[in-house]
Each structure stands twice: as structure tokens, then as C-alpha cells.
Write a protein that holds these residues in place. Structure first.
Motif, mmCIF file in Angstrom:
data_model
loop_
_atom_site.group_PDB
_atom_site.id
_atom_site.type_symbol
_atom_site.label_atom_id
_atom_site.label_comp_id
_atom_site.label_asym_id
_atom_site.label_seq_id
_atom_site.Cartn_x
_atom_site.Cartn_y
_atom_site.Cartn_z
ATOM 1 N N SER A 249 -16.511 -47.710 -53.424
ATOM 2 C CA SER A 249 -17.420 -47.339 -54.505
ATOM 3 C C SER A 249 -18.051 -45.978 -54.197
ATOM 4 C CB SER A 249 -18.515 -48.387 -54.646
ATOM 5 O OG SER A 249 -19.357 -48.369 -53.491
ATOM 6 N N GLN A 250 -18.640 -45.380 -55.201
ATOM 7 C CA GLN A 250 -19.318 -44.103 -54.974
ATOM 8 C C GLN A 250 -20.435 -44.267 -53.952
ATOM 9 O OE1 GLN A 250 -20.716 -42.133 -58.501
ATOM 10 N NE2 GLN A 250 -21.584 -40.405 -57.393
ATOM 11 N N GLU A 251 -21.152 -45.354 -54.021
ATOM 12 C CA GLU A 251 -22.234 -45.594 -53.072
ATOM 13 C C GLU A 251 -21.710 -45.698 -51.646
ATOM 14 O OE1 GLU A 251 -25.856 -48.846 -52.289
ATOM 15 O OE2 GLU A 251 -24.290 -49.250 -53.772
ATOM 16 N N ALA A 252 -20.615 -46.427 -51.446
ATOM 17 C CA ALA A 252 -20.056 -46.586 -50.102
ATOM 18 C C ALA A 252 -19.460 -45.284 -49.601
ATOM 19 C CB ALA A 252 -18.995 -47.693 -50.111
ATOM 20 N N ALA A 253 -18.764 -44.553 -50.469
ATOM 21 C CA ALA A 253 -18.175 -43.273 -50.072
ATOM 22 C C ALA A 253 -19.257 -42.281 -49.680
ATOM 23 C CB ALA A 253 -17.316 -42.717 -51.210
ATOM 24 N N ASN A 254 -20.356 -42.277 -50.424
ATOM 25 C CA ASN A 254 -21.477 -41.398 -50.088
ATOM 26 C C ASN A 254 -22.083 -41.778 -48.737
ATOM 27 O OD1 ASN A 254 -21.183 -40.023 -52.477
ATOM 28 N ND2 ASN A 254 -22.935 -40.971 -53.500
ATOM 29 N N ALA A 255 -22.200 -43.075 -48.490
ATOM 30 C CA ALA A 255 -22.754 -43.520 -47.217
ATOM 31 C C ALA A 255 -21.859 -43.108 -46.056
ATOM 32 C CB ALA A 255 -22.924 -45.046 -47.234
ATOM 33 N N PHE A 256 -20.552 -43.195 -46.250
ATOM 34 C CA PHE A 256 -19.598 -42.765 -45.220
ATOM 35 C C PHE A 256 -19.767 -41.267 -44.962
ATOM 36 C CE2 PHE A 256 -15.012 -44.083 -43.786
ATOM 37 C CZ PHE A 256 -15.361 -43.818 -42.473
ATOM 38 N N VAL B 173 -20.845 -39.343 -41.452
ATOM 39 C CA VAL B 173 -19.996 -38.329 -40.837
ATOM 40 C C VAL B 173 -20.755 -37.012 -40.685
ATOM 41 C CG1 VAL B 173 -17.939 -36.899 -41.210
ATOM 42 C CG2 VAL B 173 -17.824 -39.376 -41.575
ATOM 43 N N ALA B 174 -21.432 -36.590 -41.741
ATOM 44 C CA ALA B 174 -22.165 -35.318 -41.686
ATOM 45 C C ALA B 174 -23.275 -35.359 -40.643
ATOM 46 C CB ALA B 174 -22.732 -34.991 -43.064
ATOM 47 N N TYR C 125 -15.607 -36.425 -50.528
ATOM 48 C CA TYR C 125 -15.579 -34.965 -50.362
ATOM 49 C C TYR C 125 -16.672 -34.276 -51.172
ATOM 50 C CZ TYR C 125 -11.137 -35.240 -47.839
ATOM 51 O OH TYR C 125 -10.160 -35.503 -46.914
ATOM 52 N N LYS C 126 -16.984 -34.798 -52.332
ATOM 53 C CA LYS C 126 -18.071 -34.215 -53.114
ATOM 54 C C LYS C 126 -19.388 -34.316 -52.349
ATOM 55 C CE LYS C 126 -18.770 -33.426 -57.162
ATOM 56 N NZ LYS C 126 -19.137 -32.171 -57.891
ATOM 57 N N ARG C 127 -19.600 -35.467 -51.718
ATOM 58 C CA ARG C 127 -20.846 -35.654 -50.969
ATOM 59 C C ARG C 127 -20.866 -34.812 -49.703
ATOM 60 N NH1 ARG C 127 -25.932 -35.830 -51.349
ATOM 61 N NH2 ARG C 127 -27.042 -37.221 -49.920
ATOM 62 N N ILE C 128 -19.702 -34.685 -49.040
ATOM 63 C CA ILE C 128 -19.610 -33.817 -47.862
ATOM 64 C C ILE C 128 -19.980 -32.387 -48.231
ATOM 65 C CG2 ILE C 128 -17.913 -32.621 -46.394
ATOM 66 C CD1 ILE C 128 -18.771 -35.193 -45.123
ATOM 67 N N ALA C 129 -19.435 -31.888 -49.317
ATOM 68 C CA ALA C 129 -19.727 -30.513 -49.741
ATOM 69 C C ALA C 129 -21.227 -30.326 -49.954
ATOM 70 C CB ALA C 129 -18.960 -30.186 -51.020
ATOM 71 N N ALA C 130 -21.864 -31.295 -50.581
ATOM 72 C CA ALA C 130 -23.301 -31.198 -50.835
ATOM 73 C C ALA C 130 -24.103 -31.264 -49.541
ATOM 74 C CB ALA C 130 -23.722 -32.309 -51.790
ATOM 75 N N LEU C 131 -23.761 -32.199 -48.659
ATOM 76 C CA LEU C 131 -24.496 -32.357 -47.404
ATOM 77 C C LEU C 131 -24.347 -31.136 -46.506
ATOM 78 C CD1 LEU C 131 -23.550 -36.069 -46.698
ATOM 79 C CD2 LEU C 131 -25.868 -35.233 -47.128
ATOM 80 N N PHE C 132 -23.161 -30.552 -46.460
ATOM 81 C CA PHE C 132 -22.930 -29.391 -45.603
ATOM 82 C C PHE C 132 -23.741 -28.180 -46.053
ATOM 83 C CE2 PHE C 132 -18.568 -30.260 -43.393
ATOM 84 C CZ PHE C 132 -19.110 -31.401 -42.817
ATOM 85 N N ALA C 133 -24.193 -28.187 -47.312
ATOM 86 C CA ALA C 133 -24.940 -27.046 -47.847
ATOM 87 C C ALA C 133 -26.380 -27.387 -48.195
ATOM 88 C CB ALA C 133 -24.231 -26.527 -49.102
ATOM 89 N N GLN C 134 -26.826 -28.581 -47.889
ATOM 90 C CA GLN C 134 -28.122 -29.067 -48.354
ATOM 91 C C GLN C 134 -29.294 -28.460 -47.597
ATOM 92 O OE1 GLN C 134 -28.406 -33.330 -48.330
ATOM 93 N NE2 GLN C 134 -30.625 -33.331 -48.513
ATOM 94 N N ASP C 135 -30.227 -27.869 -48.351
ATOM 95 C CA ASP C 135 -31.462 -27.371 -47.745
ATOM 96 C C ASP C 135 -32.209 -28.532 -47.097
ATOM 97 O OD1 ASP C 135 -31.260 -24.663 -48.370
ATOM 98 O OD2 ASP C 135 -32.041 -24.989 -50.394
ATOM 99 N N ASN C 136 -32.740 -28.286 -45.915
ATOM 100 C CA ASN C 136 -33.478 -29.306 -45.168
ATOM 101 C C ASN C 136 -32.620 -30.520 -44.833
ATOM 102 O OD1 ASN C 136 -35.940 -27.775 -45.383
ATOM 103 N ND2 ASN C 136 -36.128 -28.525 -47.488
ATOM 104 N N GLY C 137 -31.306 -30.358 -44.894
ATOM 105 C CA GLY C 137 -30.390 -31.429 -44.544
ATOM 106 C C GLY C 137 -29.948 -31.302 -43.098
#
Length: 397
Positions: free
Chosen positions: A166-173, A177-178, A209-221
Motif C-alpha cells: 500500500s502507499q502507507e507501507a511503501a512510504n514507511a519503507f 531506508v532514508a 521512489y516518490k517518497r524517497i525523492a521527497a525525503l532526500f530533499a526535505q527541509d529539516n529532514g
């Protein structure tokens, strides 16, 4: 000023720099700056991998050889990034059912345990420290962590069911990883080798991959810090047909890479034959297959607006090789006397397709410096670029 600061080290190395895709001036998001992943790369595997012999790891095993290659290479043909193995993604879902897979069953297994002390012991750390990468990115040779996984595997710990998360599980993964990778100051980027890539739908891979892209560029992340002010970048290993014109796969890849402009695709121009591993591909047939693949990649990448690198077989693959030992080896065609024949063929195809002029072409990815290429009960040679190969790459890469 920021753009010039990011690009200057690459220019000094004589590396190709792409500015038409990712520039601060062209982006409304202030973080959409030019990333230091333009330039040539190389896969490096420090594990001794010969059938019947103990597997041992010597982090940084090829540091001196790659440094020597860069000293001898002409401007524009140096290696700017090293991909070195760092770990695997694994899933341990109950009965392999992704619908019943809590976060604690989604695992990132690192080759070197993640801790402040062990961060200095990994291959990633050795290459970053010995090949000139400083604490202020992106100076020197960049060090990228390879994270692999087998999506269609049928063994405990494979990523079977990854696409069905699910999107929720993929985001958690992705968040797990990040968080683990970005705490390591030596990691400038990640090369995800999760095979086969399949984003024909907005599935688990797509959401990951969408969540990875966001996390890799996230301010204060977790991925932005003093030494990585622009965060981290990533690539995916994928066949050319994933960019097929007007396909949903191409549209989804474009959405993944364009959201934060911190990712790209690596298209391997090897193992193009559909025959089983160990069945050699003649140089003549390889040249024809490479030409066709590069022609499609050239056209489709422009349409999809997806930046890419081209994987070239400077060492043996399971179809392009000089020698193969083991039961799967089927030498139905005369083998070349040198791996140079395959690489010269792909360079000729690159020239004939004018793919180097493609504004989305970032550089080549050299397969590979390794200590043994074995798969499916067979061992393939050469296991790294020969001296003659390195001379050719230093002039034509």
C-alpha cells in the motif's frame, strides 16, 4: 552563485555537466538546483566472489586503480562517482502477503552495521575518503551506496510483494531506508538496484521512489545537513523499455524524477539478449541490439524528460564476455578475444545515434570493477576493465 559552486568541481574534472534540466533559474522551487550527479560513474564491488572460495570483503580495494585511471584519463572522460555495494532491502511478510506486512517486517540490511564507528569502515566510506571527496560536496569523486533487492524473488527475504505494498507501507519503507542511509555522512547518493523495475502503475515501487525523492530533499529532514545542503540524490536501474513513448511507466518515472529533480535512470546497454545467462551474444548481434536500444533511449528520454546514464560492459556480463566457466556456459558463437570489442561497438552506436547530444544524457556508468562476476553457477570474465580497456575509456568514455 549556488549553481556555479555546484558545477565548478565537475568542470575542473573535465566532466560533462547538464544544466538544461535542473537549474535554479528554471525552477520555481529554490531547492531545484543543479545536482552533482552529472558525469561518468562506475560500479565497484569489493567482495571476493569466486565459486568455491571464501567470500571476503576488502573495502576500498580498487581505490588506487581508479585514482590512477582518473589521473590518466582525458578531460571529459574521468569517473566522477563510485557506486559501491552497501546493503539490501528485504521483506519478511507473513505468508509473503504484502497486505500483512507491518513496518518491522520491512528491512534494510546493511553490509556494515549502521553506527558512527562503522560508518568509517564501509566501502562507501573508503572510496569517499581515498578518492578525494571532501566534507564539502561535491568536490572530488562522489561516493554512492548501492542498495539492491529482488522484486520477483522466491526466497525468504526477497522483495516479493513489493509492488503490492500500500502507499502507507511503501512510504514507511522509504522512511526507514532514508533515515538509515542519511545518517551516514559518507553517502552522497543511493543507487537503487531493485529488479525488475515496474512502475507501470502507481504501485508500491512508485510510491516508494516518490517518497524517497521527497525525503532526500526535505527541509529539516534526515537527509539535509551541513555537508549535504541539497540533500541526497538517487538513481534507479531500469531497462530502456520502461521509458516507452506515451507509456504509463514513462509518465510515472517522469513524475518520480521531476518532483525534486534529484534522481535519474541508469539504462544498461548489456545483457540485451533474451537467451538464458551464459549464452554468449556475438559482437555483431550485440552491436545491432545496442544500436536499437540507444535509438529508443534517445527518443523516449526526450519525450519523457527523464535524465539518464548509460551502462556499458567494460567487464563481463552474463551475455557479453570473453570467458565463462560453469555448467550454464553455452558458447554458441565465437567469443571475442577482448571485451574491448563490445565496448567499441556500443561507443560506435552512441556516435551513430548522437545520444551524447541528448540534453538528458548525464554520462556513462562503467560496469564494473569487481573481484569476481558469478551468477547462476557460472563465473564470467573479465572481472574488471583491463589496462587496454582503461586506456580506451580514458579517451572515449
Amino acid at each position: 552563485m549556488m549553481l556555479n559552486r555546484l558545477l565548478k568541481p565537475l568542470m575542473l574534472l573535465g566532466l560533462p555537466v547538464i544544466t538544461s534540466i535542473v537549474t535554479a533559474e528554471a525552477a520555481s522551487d529554490s531547492k531545484a538546483q543543479a545536482w552533482p550527479f552529472s558525469g561518468h560513474s562506475a560500479w565497484v564491488y569489493d567482495t571476493h566472489n569466486v565459486p568455491g572460495e571464501p567470500r571476503t570483503v576488502s573495502p576500498g580495494f580498487f581505490s588506487a586503480e581508479i585514482a590512477r585511471y582518473n589521473r590518466n584519463a582525458d578531460p571529459g572522460h574521468k569517473i566522477s562517482t563510485i557506486y559501491s555495494y552497501h546493503g539490501s532491502m528485504e521483506m519478511y511478510c507473513s505468508k509473503h502477503d504484502p497486505k500483512h506486512c507491518p513496518p518491522d517486517k520491512l528491512i534494510l540490511s546493511l553490509a556494515t552495521e549502521s553506527s558512527a564507528a562503522n560508518h568509517q569502515r564501509s566501502s562507501v566510506a573508503h572510496y569517499r575518503q581515498t578518492l578525494g571527496a571532501s566534507d564539502k560536496l561535491p568536490e572530488g569523486v562522489g561516493s554512492v551506496a548501492i542498495i539492491d533487492g529482488v522484486v520477483n524473488g522466491h526466497y525468504e527475504g526477497s522483495l516479493k510483494g513489493f509492488n503490492e505494498l500500500s502507499q502507507e507501507a511503501a512510504n514507511a519503507f522509504a522512511e526507514k531506508v532514508a533515515a538509515a542511509l542519511c545518517q551516514d555522512p559518507n553517502i552522497e547518493g543511493v543507487q537503487f538496484d531493485l529488479e525488475p523495475l515496474d512502475v507501470r502503475k502507481k504501485n508500491g515501487q512508485y510510491f516508494f521512489y516518490k517518497r524517497i525523492a521527497a525525503l532526500f530533499a526535505q527541509d529539516n529532514g534526515p537527509c539535509i545537513d551541513e555537508n549535504h545542503p541539497q540533500g541526497r540524490y538517487f538513481s534507479v536501474f531500469a531497462p530502456v523499455h520502461s521509458l516507452k513513448a506515451n507509456s504509463q511507466s514513462a509518465k510515472n518515472l517522469q513524475a518520480i524524477f521531476s518532483a525534486h529533480q534529484n534522481g535519474y535512470l541508469i539504462a544498461p546497454i548489456y545483457d540485451l539478449d533474451a537467451t538464458p545467462l551464459g549464452h554468449s551474444t556475438s559482437v555483431k548481434r550485440y552491436r545491432k541490439l545496442a544500436q536499437r536500444q540507444l535509438d529508443m533511449l534517445n527518443r523516449w528520454s526526450k519525450q519523457a524528460e527523464v535524465p539518464f546514464k548509460i551502462g556499458i560492459p567494460a567487464a563481463a556480463s552474463v551475455h557479453e564476455y570473453v570467458d565463462c566457466k560453469g555448467p550454464p556456459c553455452k558458447k554458441k558463437t565465437p567469443l571475442p578475444t577482448s571485451q574491448l570489442d563490445y565496448v567499441q561497438a556500443v561507443f560506435t552506436a552512441m556516435t551513430e545515434t548522437n545520444i551524447r547530444d541528448n540534453p538528458f544524457f548525464l554520462g556513462n556508468a562503467v560496469w564494473a570493477w569487481s573481484r569476481g562476476i558469478s551468477h547462476g553457477g557460472a563465473s564470467f570474465h573479465p572481472q574488471k576493465p583491463s589496462d587496454n580497456m582503461q586506456d580506451l575509456l580514458g579517451r572515449q568514455l
